[in-house]
Design a protein around this motif. Structure first.
Motif, PDB file in Angstrom:
ATOM      1  N   THR A  90      -7.143   0.175  -5.181  1.00 36.58           N
ATOM      2  CA  THR A  90      -6.739  -1.041  -4.477  1.00 36.58           C
ATOM      3  C   THR A  90      -6.262  -0.725  -3.073  1.00 36.58           C
ATOM      4  N   ALA A  91      -5.463   0.326  -2.938  1.00 39.65           N
ATOM      5  CA  ALA A  91      -4.927   0.679  -1.625  1.00 39.65           C
ATOM      6  C   ALA A  91      -6.040   1.064  -0.653  1.00 39.65           C
ATOM      7  N   THR A 114      -5.707  -7.408   7.775  1.00 34.60           N
ATOM      8  CA  THR A 114      -5.468  -7.886   6.410  1.00 34.60           C
ATOM      9  C   THR A 114      -5.203  -9.389   6.432  1.00 34.60           C
ATOM     10  N   VAL A 166      -3.666  -1.190   8.490  1.00 31.91           N
ATOM     11  CA  VAL A 166      -3.486  -2.481   7.827  1.00 31.91           C
ATOM     12  C   VAL A 166      -3.855  -3.650   8.725  1.00 31.91           C
ATOM     13  N   SER A 192       6.950   2.297   0.671  1.00 31.93           N
ATOM     14  CA  SER A 192       6.848   1.063   1.452  1.00 31.93           C
ATOM     15  C   SER A 192       7.501   1.227   2.817  1.00 31.93           C
ATOM     16  N   LEU A 237      -4.067   1.864  -8.609  1.00 36.77           N
ATOM     17  CA  LEU A 237      -3.228   1.917  -7.407  1.00 36.77           C
ATOM     18  C   LEU A 237      -4.000   2.483  -6.219  1.00 36.77           C
ATOM     19  N   ASN A 285      -9.125   9.174  -3.185  1.00 35.91           N
ATOM     20  CA  ASN A 285      -9.365   8.421  -1.952  1.00 35.91           C
ATOM     21  C   ASN A 285     -10.800   8.612  -1.464  1.00 35.91           C
ATOM     22  N   CYS A 297       1.880   1.818  -3.435  1.00 38.53           N
ATOM     23  CA  CYS A 297       0.736   2.290  -4.231  1.00 38.53           C
ATOM     24  C   CYS A 297       0.543   3.790  -4.099  1.00 38.53           C
ATOM     25  N   PHE A 298       0.397   4.265  -2.874  1.00 36.39           N
ATOM     26  CA  PHE A 298       0.124   5.680  -2.657  1.00 36.39           C
ATOM     27  C   PHE A 298       1.274   6.556  -3.161  1.00 36.39           C
ATOM     28  N   VAL A 325       0.825  -1.203   0.000  1.00 33.10           N
ATOM     29  CA  VAL A 325       0.000   0.000   0.000  1.00 33.10           C
ATOM     30  C   VAL A 325       0.864   1.260   0.000  1.00 33.10           C
ATOM     31  N   ILE A 354      -1.895  -4.635  -8.137  1.00 34.53           N
ATOM     32  CA  ILE A 354      -0.889  -3.675  -7.669  1.00 34.53           C
ATOM     33  C   ILE A 354       0.419  -3.870  -8.423  1.00 34.53           C
TER      34      ILE A 354
END
Length: 346
Positions: A262-263, A202, A199, A301, A259, A110, A85-86, A82, A214
């Motif tokens: 999905t995030a 998950t 998170v 990340s 991206l 978002n 992604c962001f 994630v 992703i």
């Protein structure tokens, strides 16, 4: 720090490949260390030696091994994905729009994904994660169309400041819709969890669904990196160099929607990652997006992994929302950036 000039065809593009390679090497090492640390800390601290044993010699009869495999590894990997992604979504948006304040949160994507998620919870509460992702994609795409449509209404066309204002207006509207749906259908608790961002929870099943789009989107972003570099020099310049600017913008926005959608479907609308990381990356490696995009992915990340660790340790055994922690960094940076660039945004 020495810099080289990559020419495309007669325009100098500042690039620091040595710094970028160093960031990638150190960053990947930092991600591995962060993942190990993230798996070992929490409500119950677990020794790194136990983490090693659980990863390479899993024993389902040992409770700590179950905690590591079923809870902490998916959580840590989700944070890494994630964050990338962001960060990459923000880097692409800033390059394509030439707007230093652009990211998926500030430009409404978002909020669009969150509104779609609220509607999904309201009408089909038992919806599988695959359809939740699809709803988030649709919401993010509609928000992007609204923002760019409203920002283009002016006689002078789309400018960075109009894009930012349109994003703020659309975000406020969609968040109001989300909260209205939550109140009407008694979803406040569920939606608050997503809005806070995190998170936790998950699962491997969610990871298996979210990881392929992703990874494909990140690969596409890297393949488009040279085109985004040219676009960041200006639409007229890119067109003059033979770039199909409309095609690049359409492909880039589709990648950003994948991206961001999905995030948000996985962890909620965590803001400012896509604002902070691309600026830091360009400061370190220059404006060549062949280096900016992979380095942004690595640094994004790292930020999410260590923010998640901080969220668990700051008020243990309770968790602080990741979105709140990152906002403590993002809001002052946003104010600094807006005041520093105000002359360039009109």
């Amino acid at each position: 720090m020495n810099s080289t000039k990559l020419r495309a065809p007669d325009l100098p593009i500042t690039s620091r490949p040595a710094a970028a390679i160093l960031i990638l090497i150190i960053g990947l090492g930092g991600i591995l260390f962060g993942l190990a640390l993230s798996i070992s800390v929490g409500a119950a601290d677990i020794k790194l030696s136990t983490v090693w044993e659980a990863v390479f010699h899993f024993n389902p009869d040992i409770r700590q091994h179950q905690v590591i495999w079923e809870l902490r590894i998916p959580r840590s990997l989700a944070g890494a994905l994630v964050g990338a992604c962001f960060a990459v979504a923000g880097a692409m948006m800033q390059g394509m729009t030439r707007n230093p304040l652009a990211d998926s949160g500030l430009l409404g994507l978002n909020a669009g994904a969150t509104a779609a998620l609220a509607l999904a919870f309201a009408f089909t509460p038992s919806m599988p994660f695959t359809l939740i992702m699809l709803f988030c994609f649709i919401g993010a795409a509609l928000a992007a169309l609204l923002v760019f449509g409203i920002g283009s209404l002016s006689r002078n066309g789309l400018t960075p400041i109009r894009l930012t204002l349109a994003g703020a207006a659309v975000s406020a509207l969609l968040l109001a819709v989300s909260q209205g749906v939550a109140i009407l259908f008694h979803l406040s608790q569920d939606l608050t969890f997503w809005l806070a961002g995190g998170v936790a929870g998950t699962t491997w099943g969610q990871l298996k669904i979210m990881a392929p789009p992703i990874l494909v989107a990140l690969i596409v972003a890297m393949m488009m990196s040279r085109s985004i570099t040219l676009l960041s020099l200006g639409s007229e310049v890119a067109a003059g160099l033979g770039q199909n600017t409309r095609l690049v913008q359409a492909g880039g926005m589709l990648t950003v929607v994948v991206l961001a959608g999905t995030a948000v479907s996985a962890v909620g609308p965590i803001a400012f990652v896509g604002l902070l990381i691309p600026h830091i990356t360009r400061y370190l490696v220059g404006i060549d997006y062949r280096w900016v995009i992979p380095c942004s992915a690595v640094l994004g990340s790292l930020l999410l992994i260590f923010a998640d660790i901080g969220a668990r340790l700051l008020n243990a055994p309770y968790e602080t929302p990741i979105g709140a922690l990152i906002s403590l960094l993002g809001v002052p940076f946003f104010i600094y950036l807006a005041s520093r660039r105000k002359g360039a945004l009109s």
